[in-house]
Design a protein around this motif. Structure first.
Motif, short mmCIF file in Angstrom:
data_model
loop_
_atom_site.label_atom_id
_atom_site.label_comp_id
_atom_site.label_asym_id
_atom_site.label_seq_id
_atom_site.Cartn_x
_atom_site.Cartn_y
_atom_site.Cartn_z
N ASN A 1 0.46 6.57 -5.37
CA ASN A 1 1.70 5.82 -5.29
C ASN A 1 2.06 5.23 -6.66
N VAL A 2 1.06 4.68 -7.35
CA VAL A 2 1.29 4.11 -8.68
C VAL A 2 1.67 5.22 -9.67
N ALA A 3 0.96 6.35 -9.59
CA ALA A 3 1.25 7.47 -10.51
C ALA A 3 2.70 7.96 -10.33
N LYS A 4 3.15 7.94 -9.08
CA LYS A 4 4.50 8.45 -8.77
C LYS A 4 5.59 7.60 -9.43
N VAL A 5 5.39 6.28 -9.47
CA VAL A 5 6.46 5.42 -10.01
C VAL A 5 6.25 5.07 -11.48
N TRP A 6 5.08 5.40 -12.02
CA TRP A 6 4.73 4.96 -13.38
C TRP A 6 5.80 5.32 -14.40
N TYR B 1 8.99 3.25 -14.87
CA TYR B 1 8.91 1.92 -15.47
C TYR B 1 8.43 1.93 -16.91
N ASP B 2 7.55 2.89 -17.25
CA ASP B 2 7.02 2.94 -18.62
C ASP B 2 8.07 3.60 -19.52
N LEU B 3 9.10 2.85 -19.84
CA LEU B 3 10.28 3.44 -20.49
C LEU B 3 9.99 3.87 -21.92
N ASN B 4 9.12 3.13 -22.63
CA ASN B 4 8.86 3.51 -24.03
C ASN B 4 7.62 4.40 -24.16
N LYS B 5 7.08 4.83 -23.02
CA LYS B 5 5.98 5.80 -22.97
C LYS B 5 4.74 5.37 -23.78
N ASP B 6 4.42 4.06 -23.74
CA ASP B 6 3.23 3.61 -24.47
C ASP B 6 2.03 3.45 -23.53
N ASN B 7 2.19 3.97 -22.32
CA ASN B 7 1.14 3.93 -21.32
C ASN B 7 0.78 2.51 -20.86
N LYS B 8 1.75 1.62 -21.01
CA LYS B 8 1.68 0.29 -20.43
C LYS B 8 3.06 -0.02 -19.87
N GLY C 1 -3.09 -11.34 -20.02
CA GLY C 1 -1.98 -12.22 -20.39
C GLY C 1 -1.09 -11.72 -21.50
N ASP C 2 -1.06 -10.38 -21.75
CA ASP C 2 -0.22 -9.88 -22.84
C ASP C 2 1.17 -9.44 -22.35
N LEU C 3 1.46 -9.73 -21.08
CA LEU C 3 2.76 -9.40 -20.47
C LEU C 3 3.07 -7.90 -20.48
N ALA C 4 1.99 -7.10 -20.54
CA ALA C 4 2.13 -5.65 -20.41
C ALA C 4 1.00 -5.16 -19.52
N ALA C 5 1.37 -4.46 -18.45
CA ALA C 5 0.37 -4.07 -17.45
C ALA C 5 -0.23 -2.70 -17.77
N THR C 6 -1.56 -2.65 -17.77
CA THR C 6 -2.25 -1.36 -17.81
C THR C 6 -2.11 -0.72 -16.42
N ARG C 7 -2.60 0.50 -16.30
CA ARG C 7 -2.53 1.21 -15.01
C ARG C 7 -3.20 0.36 -13.90
N GLU C 8 -4.35 -0.21 -14.22
CA GLU C 8 -5.09 -1.00 -13.22
C GLU C 8 -4.34 -2.30 -12.88
N GLU C 9 -3.81 -2.95 -13.91
CA GLU C 9 -3.06 -4.20 -13.69
C GLU C 9 -1.79 -3.93 -12.88
N PHE C 10 -1.15 -2.81 -13.16
CA PHE C 10 0.08 -2.48 -12.42
C PHE C 10 -0.24 -2.14 -10.96
N THR C 11 -1.41 -1.53 -10.75
CA THR C 11 -1.86 -1.24 -9.38
C THR C 11 -2.05 -2.55 -8.62
N ALA C 12 -2.64 -3.54 -9.29
CA ALA C 12 -2.83 -4.85 -8.66
C ALA C 12 -1.49 -5.52 -8.37
N PHE C 13 -0.52 -5.30 -9.23
CA PHE C 13 0.82 -5.86 -9.03
C PHE C 13 1.49 -5.24 -7.80
N LEU C 14 1.39 -3.89 -7.67
CA LEU C 14 2.06 -3.21 -6.56
C LEU C 14 1.29 -3.32 -5.25
#
Length: 241
Positions: free
Chosen positions: A33-38, A41-48, A93-106
């Motif tokens: 599910n996270v991979a599908k929406v990634w 949202y990752d508009l600048n393609k920096d993998n965060k 706390g860098d206001l940019a979510a890694t894959r794992e942090e974004f999974t926790a968010f969703l």
């Protein structure tokens, strides 16, 4: 799927093997599910995914203009709520979510450090008089709207009893955050184990506490409606676990 669930390849499915499988399917569903929406949202393609990227992708249109007053109200409520959840998921706390942090968010219910947020959001959703508690009427109103004004159905009366007997642990007539956590994230309840036991109980014809492939296929109906097959979806997919 039966062959893949059968970890030790002895031709039988045990409750333990089913439980482990259901947990794996659940995890896979979340990460897919996270991979599908990634990429949305990752508009600048920096993998965060930065909070600004998420905000722009989700609320961008509304940030510029929104006409409808009801839209405006729900938007104003949702944005700070999302930001609070995002910041809780963002462990460094860098206001940019890694894959794992974004999974926790969703999927906050899957992560220990997100539990308080899940409880808080549940409280905010149900607590209509905003006193910081969920009383019995609010608890019922979340499930049943008595628009007719007539007598309540039996299941609602049962739920009222549930509230008094099992939800309101300190018997003060309302649920606080601790009691809400006990209700929605019970420590002593493993949903995968409960599901596995249910599948074995319903399909185990010879009552030897394990399932043969025949027993599973004879009760295929039960498995198609279960997380074990991702509610039937996995039967049409080719993939390795």
């Amino acid at each position: 799927i039966v062959d893949r669930i059968d970890d030790n390849k002895d031709g039988y499915l045990t409750t333990e093997e089913l439980k482990n499988w259901i947990k794996r399917v659940q995890k896979r569903y979340i990460y897919e599910n996270v991979a599908k929406v990634w990429k949305d949202y990752d508009l600048n393609k920096d993998n965060k995914i930065a909070w600004e990227e998420y905000k722009q992708a989700t609320y961008g249109y509304y940030l510029e203009e929104f006409q409808d007053a009801t839209d405006q109200h729900s938007f104003k409520k949702m944005l700070p709520r999302d930001e609070r959840r995002f910041k809780t998921a963002d462990l460094d706390g860098d206001l940019a979510a890694t894959r794992e942090e974004f999974t926790a968010f969703l999927h906050p219910e899957e992560f220990e450090h997100m539990k308080d947020i899940v409880v808080l959001e549940t409280l905010e959703d149900i607590d209509k008089n905003e006193d910081g508690f969920v009383d019995q009427d609010e608890y019922i109103a979340d499930m049943f709207a008595n628009e007719e004004g007539g007598p309540e159905p039996d299941w609602v009366i049962t739920e009222r009893e549930q509230f008094s007997d099992f939800r309101d642990l300190n018997k003060d007539g309302k649920m606080d955050k601790e009691e809400i956590q006990h209700w929605i994230l019970p420590q002593d309840y493993d949903h995968a184990l409960a599901e596995a036991r249910h599948l074995v109980y319903e399909s185990d014809v010879d009552k030897d506490q394990k399932l043969t492939k025949e027993e599973v296929l004879d009760n295929w109906n039960m498995f198609v409606g279960s997380q074990a097959t991702n509610y039937g979806e996995d039967l049409t997919r080719n993939h390795d676990e």
